[in-house]
Write a protein that holds these residues in place. Structure first.
Motif, short mmCIF file in Angstrom:
data_model
loop_
_atom_site.label_atom_id
_atom_site.label_comp_id
_atom_site.label_asym_id
_atom_site.label_seq_id
_atom_site.Cartn_x
_atom_site.Cartn_y
_atom_site.Cartn_z
N THR A 1 19.16 -27.05 42.53
CA THR A 1 19.79 -27.72 43.66
C THR A 1 18.92 -28.84 44.19
O THR A 1 17.70 -28.68 44.34
CB THR A 1 20.07 -26.70 44.78
OG1 THR A 1 20.96 -25.70 44.28
CG2 THR A 1 20.70 -27.37 45.99
N ASP B 1 22.40 -31.15 48.93
CA ASP B 1 23.67 -30.46 48.87
C ASP B 1 24.26 -30.44 47.46
O ASP B 1 25.31 -29.82 47.23
CB ASP B 1 24.68 -31.11 49.83
CG ASP B 1 24.37 -30.79 51.29
OD1 ASP B 1 23.75 -29.75 51.54
OD2 ASP B 1 24.73 -31.61 52.16
N ARG C 1 27.48 -28.45 48.27
CA ARG C 1 27.53 -27.48 49.35
C ARG C 1 28.38 -28.03 50.50
O ARG C 1 28.31 -29.22 50.83
CB ARG C 1 26.12 -27.17 49.84
CG ARG C 1 26.01 -25.93 50.72
CD ARG C 1 24.61 -25.77 51.27
NE ARG C 1 23.60 -25.97 50.25
CZ ARG C 1 23.14 -25.03 49.44
NH1 ARG C 1 23.64 -23.81 49.52
NH2 ARG C 1 22.20 -25.29 48.55
N GLY D 1 28.85 -27.43 54.43
CA GLY D 1 28.33 -26.75 55.60
C GLY D 1 27.04 -26.01 55.30
O GLY D 1 26.56 -25.98 54.17
N PRO D 2 26.47 -25.35 56.32
CA PRO D 2 25.20 -24.65 56.13
C PRO D 2 25.37 -23.32 55.42
O PRO D 2 26.43 -22.69 55.48
CB PRO D 2 24.72 -24.43 57.58
CG PRO D 2 25.98 -24.35 58.37
CD PRO D 2 26.95 -25.31 57.71
N SER D 3 24.32 -22.92 54.72
CA SER D 3 24.28 -21.58 54.13
C SER D 3 23.90 -20.57 55.20
O SER D 3 23.31 -20.92 56.23
CB SER D 3 23.28 -21.53 52.98
OG SER D 3 23.62 -22.44 51.97
N GLU D 4 24.22 -19.31 54.96
CA GLU D 4 23.92 -18.25 55.92
C GLU D 4 23.28 -17.08 55.19
O GLU D 4 23.82 -16.59 54.20
CB GLU D 4 25.20 -17.77 56.61
CG GLU D 4 24.99 -16.61 57.57
CD GLU D 4 26.29 -16.08 58.13
OE1 GLU D 4 26.29 -14.96 58.67
OE2 GLU D 4 27.33 -16.77 58.02
N ARG D 5 22.12 -16.65 55.70
CA ARG D 5 21.47 -15.47 55.11
C ARG D 5 22.13 -14.22 55.68
O ARG D 5 22.09 -13.97 56.88
CB ARG D 5 19.98 -15.46 55.40
CG ARG D 5 19.26 -14.26 54.79
CD ARG D 5 17.76 -14.36 54.96
NE ARG D 5 17.19 -15.38 54.07
CZ ARG D 5 16.86 -15.17 52.80
NH1 ARG D 5 17.07 -13.98 52.26
NH2 ARG D 5 16.34 -16.13 52.09
N ILE E 1 22.76 -14.52 50.30
CA ILE E 1 23.06 -15.76 51.01
C ILE E 1 24.53 -16.09 50.79
O ILE E 1 25.04 -16.01 49.67
CB ILE E 1 22.16 -16.90 50.50
CG1 ILE E 1 20.69 -16.57 50.80
CG2 ILE E 1 22.53 -18.24 51.14
CD1 ILE E 1 19.70 -17.49 50.12
N PHE F 1 27.53 -19.02 51.12
CA PHE F 1 27.70 -20.47 51.21
C PHE F 1 29.08 -20.86 50.70
O PHE F 1 29.77 -20.08 50.04
CB PHE F 1 26.61 -21.21 50.42
CG PHE F 1 26.68 -21.02 48.94
CD1 PHE F 1 27.41 -21.87 48.13
CD2 PHE F 1 26.02 -19.96 48.32
CE1 PHE F 1 27.49 -21.69 46.75
CE2 PHE F 1 26.08 -19.76 46.95
CZ PHE F 1 26.82 -20.64 46.16
#
Length: 246
Positions: free
Chosen positions: A139, A142, A177, A179-183, A191, A193
């Protein structure tokens, strides 16, 4: 693709991913809800001399929507992609493909292309993704790399060799990608996404026998534009020193 259409599909995909995270949450104590189970059995063998502690086997499970030509699958069957990456002995970046697994997804309208046409067993049509032979999952911002896919067209009237993206012309998807990724979880690391691509071309189906022209007409293939994929995904990994010996 129009912006409002893309956002609607991405939102729907995220709702699916949110539901899938219940499986991960269940690992903390409660009984897990139905969803993806992270199976590392498709992790590929490491290159010679690779450091097991620095190589990760990565597993991504995703669903979402897919448009091929003039047909849209509002929600395709969950797809699991497994690969490994890490430093080569000379310090360069290395990757090894593992597997792509997914069940077939029915195409609305079937071979007839008409509303309700998929209700006739003989005219049923499904597509199933298969690895197209090339991938790069490193990656940059994005940009989430690329992978190539073939879609096997399945139906009672179609031969097994009927494929969209056969031979040297697989579908090349370059995900970005959204928007934001989320853990979701630290142990195991998970994660969530969203990602999408609406820039890829789709070739005509090949190896489909006498119905090849009918199939391509129904799907609007080949199609240089108008194709799209949105993904709502969960991603996890283990380093190779954490995997059970084989």
């Amino acid at each position: 693709m129009q912006t409002h259409t893309f956002l609607r599909r991405a939102a729907a995909g995220l709702a699916v991913a949110a539901a899938l995270t219940l499986t991960v949450a269940g690992s903390a104590g409660a009984a897990p809800a139905p969803g993806p189970s992270y199976d590392f059995s498709d992790c590929p063998a490491l290159p010679a001399g690779a450091d097991a502690a620095r190589w990760k086997c990565e597993v991504m499970t995703a669903t979402g929507s897919l448009t091929l030509g003039n047909r849209t699958l509002p929600e395709f069957a969950p797809m699991t992609v497994t690969h490994a990456e890490g430093p080569m002995p000379d310090g360069s970046r290395g990757q090894v493909w593992g597997a792509l697994r997914s069940a077939p997804t029915a195409v609305p309208g079937g071979l007839s292309g008409s509303p309700g046409g998929d209700r006739s067993p003989a005219l049923g049509l499904s597509v199933q993704p298969e690895y197209g032979g090339r991938s790069d999952f490193y990656t940059v911002g994005d940009d989430m790399g690329l992978f190539t896919v073939r879609y096997r067209a399945l139906g009672p009237l179609l031969p097994r060799g009927c494929v969209i993206g056969a031979g040297e012309t697989p579908v090349e998807i370059r995900l970005k990608r959204v928007g934001p990724s989320e853990r979701v979880s630290k142990n195991p690391p998970v994660i969530k996404f969203a990602a999408a691509d609406d820039t890829f071309a789709v070739p005509a189906a090949e190896g489909c026998g006498p119905l090849g022209r009918v199939l391509n007409d129904r799907l609007g293939l080949p199609a240089q534009t108008g194709n799209a994929i949105t993904l709502a995904a969960l991603y996890t990994y283990r380093t190779y020193d954490q995997l059970p010996p084989r």
